[in-house]
Design an enzyme around this catalytic site. Structure first.
Site, short mmCIF file in Angstrom:
data_model
loop_
_atom_site.label_atom_id
_atom_site.label_comp_id
_atom_site.label_asym_id
_atom_site.label_seq_id
_atom_site.Cartn_x
_atom_site.Cartn_y
_atom_site.Cartn_z
N CYS A 1 23.90 -12.04 21.82
CA CYS A 1 22.97 -12.01 20.68
C CYS A 1 22.10 -13.26 20.77
O CYS A 1 22.04 -13.91 21.83
CB CYS A 1 23.72 -11.90 19.36
SG CYS A 1 24.79 -13.30 18.96
N ASN B 1 24.86 -16.55 19.29
CA ASN B 1 26.28 -16.50 19.72
C ASN B 1 27.22 -17.09 18.65
O ASN B 1 28.25 -17.67 18.98
CB ASN B 1 26.48 -17.22 21.07
CG ASN B 1 27.84 -16.94 21.72
OD1 ASN B 1 28.35 -17.80 22.46
ND2 ASN B 1 28.44 -15.81 21.47
N CYS C 1 27.25 -15.18 15.28
CA CYS C 1 27.47 -14.11 14.29
C CYS C 1 27.82 -12.78 14.96
O CYS C 1 28.97 -12.36 14.95
CB CYS C 1 26.24 -13.93 13.40
SG CYS C 1 25.82 -15.39 12.42
N ARG C 2 26.82 -12.10 15.53
CA ARG C 2 27.06 -10.74 16.02
C ARG C 2 27.88 -10.67 17.30
O ARG C 2 28.86 -9.91 17.36
CB ARG C 2 25.70 -10.03 16.26
CG ARG C 2 24.96 -9.73 14.98
CD ARG C 2 23.52 -9.36 15.26
NE ARG C 2 22.77 -10.49 15.78
CZ ARG C 2 21.52 -10.45 16.18
NH1 ARG C 2 20.87 -9.30 16.16
NH2 ARG C 2 20.90 -11.54 16.62
N SER C 3 27.50 -11.45 18.33
CA SER C 3 28.21 -11.28 19.61
C SER C 3 29.67 -11.74 19.55
O SER C 3 30.53 -11.11 20.18
CB SER C 3 27.45 -11.90 20.78
OG SER C 3 27.27 -13.28 20.62
N ASP D 1 20.53 -8.69 12.50
CA ASP D 1 21.01 -10.07 12.44
C ASP D 1 21.45 -10.40 11.01
O ASP D 1 20.64 -10.36 10.08
CB ASP D 1 19.85 -10.98 12.87
CG ASP D 1 20.30 -12.41 13.06
OD1 ASP D 1 21.43 -12.74 12.64
OD2 ASP D 1 19.52 -13.19 13.63
#
Ligand code: 4NP
Length: 157
Positions: A11, A14, A16-18, A126
């Site tokens: 993401c 690195n 939050c999402r990934s 995001d």
């Protein structure tokens, strides 16, 4: 064979999402008894060496997963030969990954939601400027994506 797969989730930051995608996929790989290389990385360098965002840590904890030891890192050129699958969260991640991809890249690059039947092309929004509900939604999406990716890798093997 699935055991020769190596999966990198990417993401922007690195944090939050990934990391949540990594956690969901690690959980799924463990359930299936796979011992494969799994990691996550960011395209930006702001959070190199940092633990995930506190809200992502909290979200993972709700799912009984501890991600406090994860640390941010940037995508590197070697990632394109060391991972068989590089999985982007949104279209901007995807185009930046394609631009960074070296000529000798052997990685398959795609969006996480491309692996989910009827959801190809969809993005993981995001949640950085969002709230707890947004992180709940992120978890739902990355969890669905992780299961679909695992199913895909299993079929491939
Ligand atoms: P992520 O969210 O890409 O899901 O980790 C973000 C985290 C930090 C920033 C942007 C997105 N940032 O600009 O610092």
């Amino acid at each position: 064979m699935t055991s020769s797969c190596a999966v990198l989730f990417v993401c922007l930051g690195n944090i939050c999402r990934s990391p949540l995608a990594e956690a969901a996929f690690r959980q799924e790989a463990k359930k299936r008894g796979w011992d494969i290389k799994i990691d996550s990385a960011g395209l930006g360098g702001w959070h190199v060496g940092d633990p995930p965002d506190v809200r992502a840590i909290r979200e993972a904890k709700k799912q009984n997963i501890d991600i406090t030891h994860y640390r941010g890192r940037k995508v590197s050129t070697q990632d394109f030969t060391q991972f068989t699958h590089i999985v982007a969260m949104d279209n901007e991640n995807l185009s930046r990954l394609r631009a960074l991809s070296p000529q000798n890249s052997t990685a398959h690059i795609a969006l996480l939601m491309d692996y989910v039947p009827n959801k190809a092309g969809q993005e993981i929004a995001d949640p950085y400027y969002g709230n707890e509900k947004d992180f709940d939604r992120t978890w739902e999406q990355v969890h669905e994506g992780a299961i679909a990716l695992a199913d895909h890798l299993e079929k491939q093997s």
